[in-house]
Design a protein around this motif. Structure first.
Motif, PDB file in Angstrom:
ATOM      1  N   GLU A   1      -5.136  -7.061  -4.237  1.00 50.47           N
ATOM      2  CA  GLU A   1      -5.464  -7.331  -2.828  1.00 50.47           C
ATOM      3  C   GLU A   1      -4.408  -6.782  -1.878  1.00 50.47           C
ATOM      4  O   GLU A   1      -4.729  -6.238  -0.818  1.00 50.47           O
ATOM      5  CB  GLU A   1      -5.620  -8.841  -2.624  1.00 50.47           C
TER       6      GLU A   1
ATOM      7  N   GLU B   1      -9.449  -0.788  -8.527  1.00 45.93           N
ATOM      8  CA  GLU B   1     -10.307  -1.808  -7.919  1.00 45.93           C
ATOM      9  C   GLU B   1      -9.463  -2.758  -7.085  1.00 45.93           C
ATOM     10  O   GLU B   1      -8.456  -3.296  -7.564  1.00 45.93           O
ATOM     11  CB  GLU B   1     -11.057  -2.586  -9.007  1.00 45.93           C
ATOM     12  N   PHE B   2      -9.880  -2.981  -5.844  1.00 49.22           N
ATOM     13  CA  PHE B   2      -9.097  -3.814  -4.938  1.00 49.22           C
ATOM     14  C   PHE B   2      -9.148  -5.296  -5.314  1.00 49.22           C
ATOM     15  O   PHE B   2      -8.292  -6.061  -4.905  1.00 49.22           O
ATOM     16  CB  PHE B   2      -9.590  -3.628  -3.500  1.00 49.22           C
TER      17      PHE B   2
ATOM     18  N   SER C   1       0.837  -1.206   0.000  1.00 52.98           N
ATOM     19  CA  SER C   1       0.000   0.000   0.000  1.00 52.98           C
ATOM     20  C   SER C   1       0.867   1.249   0.000  1.00 52.98           C
ATOM     21  O   SER C   1       0.593   2.220  -0.729  1.00 52.98           O
ATOM     22  CB  SER C   1      -0.915   0.003   1.230  1.00 52.98           C
TER      23      SER C   1
ATOM     24  N   SER D   1      -4.735  -3.070  -1.075  1.00 53.64           N
ATOM     25  CA  SER D   1      -5.945  -2.654  -0.351  1.00 53.64           C
ATOM     26  C   SER D   1      -5.796  -2.631   1.161  1.00 53.64           C
ATOM     27  O   SER D   1      -6.535  -1.944   1.855  1.00 53.64           O
ATOM     28  CB  SER D   1      -7.099  -3.594  -0.713  1.00 53.64           C
ATOM     29  N   LYS D   2      -4.834  -3.386   1.706  1.00 52.46           N
ATOM     30  CA  LYS D   2      -4.811  -3.628   3.156  1.00 52.46           C
ATOM     31  C   LYS D   2      -4.792  -2.344   3.998  1.00 52.46           C
ATOM     32  O   LYS D   2      -5.548  -2.196   4.946  1.00 52.46           O
ATOM     33  CB  LYS D   2      -3.613  -4.510   3.525  1.00 52.46           C
TER      34      LYS D   2
ATOM     35  N   GLU E   1     -13.929  -3.417  -2.967  1.00 54.81           N
ATOM     36  CA  GLU E   1     -14.037  -1.970  -2.951  1.00 54.81           C
ATOM     37  C   GLU E   1     -13.187  -1.325  -4.044  1.00 54.81           C
ATOM     38  O   GLU E   1     -12.328  -1.980  -4.650  1.00 54.81           O
ATOM     39  CB  GLU E   1     -13.593  -1.415  -1.581  1.00 54.81           C
ATOM     40  N   THR E   2     -13.434  -0.026  -4.254  1.00 51.94           N
ATOM     41  CA  THR E   2     -12.657   0.752  -5.230  1.00 51.94           C
ATOM     42  C   THR E   2     -12.027   1.947  -4.528  1.00 51.94           C
ATOM     43  O   THR E   2     -12.687   2.638  -3.746  1.00 51.94           O
ATOM     44  CB  THR E   2     -13.560   1.244  -6.381  1.00 51.94           C
ATOM     45  N   LEU E   3     -10.766   2.183  -4.825  1.00 49.52           N
ATOM     46  CA  LEU E   3     -10.062   3.349  -4.289  1.00 49.52           C
ATOM     47  C   LEU E   3     -10.129   4.467  -5.330  1.00 49.52           C
ATOM     48  O   LEU E   3      -9.729   4.275  -6.480  1.00 49.52           O
ATOM     49  CB  LEU E   3      -8.603   3.002  -3.981  1.00 49.52           C
TER      50      LEU E   3
ATOM     51  N   VAL F   1     -12.746   5.508  -0.398  1.00 47.71           N
ATOM     52  CA  VAL F   1     -12.950   4.078  -0.644  1.00 47.71           C
ATOM     53  C   VAL F   1     -14.450   3.821  -0.733  1.00 47.71           C
ATOM     54  O   VAL F   1     -15.181   4.069   0.232  1.00 47.71           O
ATOM     55  CB  VAL F   1     -12.339   3.219   0.487  1.00 47.71           C
TER      56      VAL F   1
ATOM     57  N   LEU G   1      -8.182  -0.223   3.618  1.00 50.03           N
ATOM     58  CA  LEU G   1      -9.329  -0.857   4.268  1.00 50.03           C
ATOM     59  C   LEU G   1      -9.181  -0.839   5.787  1.00 50.03           C
ATOM     60  O   LEU G   1     -10.160  -0.666   6.511  1.00 50.03           O
ATOM     61  CB  LEU G   1      -9.499  -2.294   3.770  1.00 50.03           C
TER      62      LEU G   1
END
Length: 581
Positions: free
Chosen positions: A492, A487-488, A361, A495-496, A477-479, A466, A499
C-alpha cells in the motif's frame, strides 16, 4: 567547475547590479549585488552547499547588468525573476485576490460594490486592508451619498422603489426618483472620497450648504449638513483611507529542501492578516540567508511596507532600500514573532509530511528502476469517445510535488482519434518535444498499453502503467514495469505516488475535455485563433467545402485563396493539422 566561468568574473565591475547564471539559453539563477565582482567570485571560493555547487556545475555562462544604485538593482532583480522564473530562485507566488471598491461607470446609474480581484482595473479603488473594512466603507458611503448597490438585472426590472429607498439609503434611480445629472454629482463626490480628497469635498459641500441656506432652501441645507456629519465620522474612523499596512512580521524556517515563510500584516498595532509561502530551497540556504532573499520579493509586491519585524538582527549591509528592521526582545511584537515562527514551522512540517507520503514510492523507483532521487514523472490520460473530440492531458510531478506550470493538454488529430493507444503516443511525443526533461512516464492501462507505447515513443524514457484491480476497487491496482509487475494490495505504501499521478492526470483530462467540449459546442475551433471570425470560416467552406485541404496546401495558396496574411494562414494550417495530419 567550468574554468572559463570563474575567469569571466574578472570582467565584473565593483558596482551594484544584477548577475545571471546560464545553461546555454536557460537562465538558472538571478541575483543582485552591491559589488558585482565580489559577489560573483564568492561562488567559486570557500565551502559551498551542495545546491550551490550544483548551480555552478550546471552553468556554462555568467553575465551581469550594472545599475545606478542598489535600489535599482533590487527592482531589476525582482522583475527579471518574475518574467524569467529561474529554477534556482525563490518565486513569491501568491494567488490571493484583494478587496477593492468598484464603481461601474459603464452604466447610466453606476452601482457601488466590493470586488475581489488579483489585479486592479478601471473603476476599482483600493486595495483595502480587509474585506470587512471594504464592506464597512461601502456601507458608510451608501449612507452618505445614497448610491445604489443592487444588481443590474434587479435594477432593470423594478417598477417601484425598494426597501433601500424607504429607509433613506438609495435615491431610487431605477424608477426615476433622481435624474442622471443629480445622480452623477453623487458619483463624483463618491469618487472624490475614494481618492482621498476629503478636504476638497468638505469645502465644496459647506459652500453648497451655505448657498442653500441663503436661498432659504433649509431642507436641502439640512440634508447637506447631515452628509457632512457622516463624512466626518468616516474620516475620524479612517475607514476609507486605510489602504494598506506598512508593517510586516516575518517568520521563516528552512530545511534541506524547503523554505517556509509566514507573514503577519499589522495595522494600527493590530494583527489583520497572515499569509504563508512555501518555496524550494534550491541553494540550501539557512534561515537568515533565506530571509534576505525573500524580503526584496515582499517589498516589491507590497511597496508600502517600510517596517519589518523579525527574530534576526539584520545587518544594514544586507538590505537594499529604506525598510527598517526591528528585533523586539519582549512585549506584543515579540509575541507576533513567536506566532509567525510557529506558522512557518507548521508549514514546513505539513509539507514534509506530504513529502513523506511518497517516500516509499520513490525508494521503490530507486531500487527497481534505478531512477534519480527526485525524478520527474509525467502522467498521461485520454478523454473523449470514438468519433468525437479527443484530448490527451499531461501532468508533471517533480521535486516531490505537482508542477502545474508544466501541465499540458493536446487535441488529438481525427485520423488517429479512433485509437486510445495512438492518441496517447501522439500526446506523449508532443509533450516530450516541448518538455524533454522527463525521467518516467506513467499511463493508465495494462501490460499491452505499456508495451505498445514503449515501442513508439520518440525518446528512450522508462514507462510504467497502472491497471485497475478486481471490480475496479481502489487499492487493488497493479503496477506494470519493464522489470516486473507489482500488486498494490501487497504494498500500500508504494502505491501512493503512482495512484496520485494517475488520478491527477484523470482529473486534469476530464476538466479540459469538458471545457473543450463546451467551447466546441458553441463555436468553431478556428475561432480560437486571434483574427479568425465567421467571415474567414465561411470563405474556407466556400472555397474548399471542408477544413481538411488546408492541412496539405501551401501557405502562399491559402493566403491567396482566402485573402489573408501569411502569418494568419500559418496559424490556421497549424491548428488544422492537429485534426487532419
Amino acid at each position: 567547475m567550468d574554468k572559463d566561468l570563474k575567469t569571466s568574473t574578472a570582467k565584473f565591475p565593483e558596482e551594484p547590479g544584477i548577475y545571471k547564471f546560464f545553461n546555454n539559453d536557460e537562465i538558472l539563477y538571478i541575483g543582485k549585488a552591491k559589488n558585482l565582482k565580489k559577489r560573483a567570485r564568492s561562488y567559486f571560493s570557500g565551502n559551498q552547499t551542495y545546491k550551490t555547487k550544483r548551480l555552478v556545475s550546471l552553468a556554462n555562462k555568467l553575465d551581469f547588468v550594472t545599475t545606478n544604485n542598489e535600489v535599482d538593482a533590487l527592482l531589476l532583480e525582482q522583475n527579471l525573476i518574475k518574467s524569467e522564473k529561474p529554477r534556482f530562485n525563490i518565486l513569491l507566488r501568491d494567488d490571493k485576490s484583494y478587496p477593492f471598491i468598484h464603481l461601474d461607470e459603464n452604466h447610466d446609474f453606476p452601482k457601488i460594490q466590493t470586488k475581489r480581484v488579483l489585479k486592479g482595473h478601471e473603476g476599482l479603488y483600493g486595495p483595502y486592508t480587509s474585506a470587512y473594512a471594504t464592506r464597512i466603507a461601502v456601507n458608510q458611503i451608501q449612507k452618505v451619498f445614497k448610491i445604489r448597490t443592487c444588481s443590474d438585472s434587479y435594477f432593470k426590472n423594478r417598477s417601484r422603489p425598494c426597501m433601500e429607498y424607504q429607509i433613506g439609503r438609495c435615491t431610487a434611480p431605477c424608477v426615476g426618483e433622481i435624474n442622471k445629472t443629480e445622480y452623477r454629482k453623487d458619483i463624483e463626490n463618491t469618487k472624490s472620497i475614494l481618492k482621498g480628497n476629503f478636504k476638497n469635498l468638505e469645502k465644496k459641500m459647506k459652500e453648497e450648504m451655505l448657498q442653500a441656506a441663503d436661498l432659504e432652501k433649509f431642507e436641502q441645507a439640512a440634508a447637506i449638513r447631515d452628509r457632512l456629519e457622516q463624512l466626518n465620522k468616516i474620516n475620524q474612523k479612517q475607514i476609507i483611507f486605510s489602504k494598506g499596512s506598512n508593517t510586516r512580521v516575518v517568520g521563516i524556517r528552512t530545511n534541506e529542501k524547503l523554505i517556509s515563510v509566514a507573514v503577519i500584516q499589522v495595522e494600527s498595532d493590530r494583527f489583520v492578516n497572515l499569509q504563508k509561502f512555501i518555496f524550494k530551497n534550491h541553494l540550501q540556504k539557512n534561515d537568515y540567508d533565506a530571509l534576505l532573499e525573500f524580503i526584496p520579493s515582499l517589498i516589491q509586491k507590497y511597496p508600502s511596507v517600510s517596517k519589518i519585524i523579525t527574530e534576526f538582527k539584520v545587518d544594514e549591509n544586507d538590505i537594499f532600500g529604506n525598510v527598517k528592521f526591528l528585533k523586539p526582545l519582549k512585549g506584543k511584537k515579540s509575541e507576533w514573532i513567536e506566532l509567525a515562527n510557529k506558522n512557518a514551522n507548521e508549514g514546513l512540517l505539513n509539507q514534509s509530511t506530504k513529502y513523506q507520503k511518497y517516500a516509499q514510492s520513490l525508494d521503490f523507483l530507486r531500487r527497481n528502476l534505478n531512477t534519480i532521487d527526485e525524478p520527474t514523472i509525467v502522467g498521461f490520460d485520454v478523454s473523449g469517445v470514438s468519433g468525437d473530440i479527443k484530448t490527451v492531458s499531461c501532468v508533471n510531478f517533480s521535486e516531490n510535488s505537482f508542477d502545474k506550470s508544466k501541465y499540458r493538454f493536446f487535441r488529438v488529430p481525427l485520423v488517429i482519434s479512433e485509437s486510445d493507444l495512438d492518441s496517447l503516443v501522439f500526446g506523449i511525443n508532443k509533450y516530450l518535444k516541448s518538455i524533454p526533461d522527463v525521467d518516467l512516464i506513467l499511463i493508465d492501462g495494462g501490460k499491452t498499453h505499456l508495451n505498445y507505447i514503449s515501442e513508439r515513443i520518440d525518446m528512450e524514457i522508462q514507462c510504467v502503467s497502472v491497471s485497475k484491480g478486481a471490480k475496479r476497487k481502489y487499492g487493488l491496482e497493479t503496477l506494470h514495469t519493464n522489470v516486473g509487475d507489482y500488486e498494490f494490495r501487497n504494498s500500500e505504501d508504494i502505491s501512493k505516488l503512482f495512484l496520485d499521478v494517475r488520478d491527477e492526470a484523470h482529473r486534469f483530462a476530464l476538466k479540459n475535455f469538458r471545457s473543450k467540449k463546451r467551447k466546441d459546442m458553441k463555436k468553431h475551433f478556428l475561432f480560437d485563433i486571434n483574427g479568425v471570425g465567421p467571415k474567414i470560416v465561411e470563405r474556407i467552406y466556400i472555397k474548399y467545402n471542408s477544413i481538411e485541404p488546408i492541412a496539405k496546401l501551401s501557405l502562399q495558396q491559402i493566403s491567396k485563396d482566402l485573402s489573408i496574411k501569411i502569418d494568419l494562414a500559418k496559424e490556421i494550417q497549424s491548428l488544422t493539422k492537429e485534426f487532419y495530419n
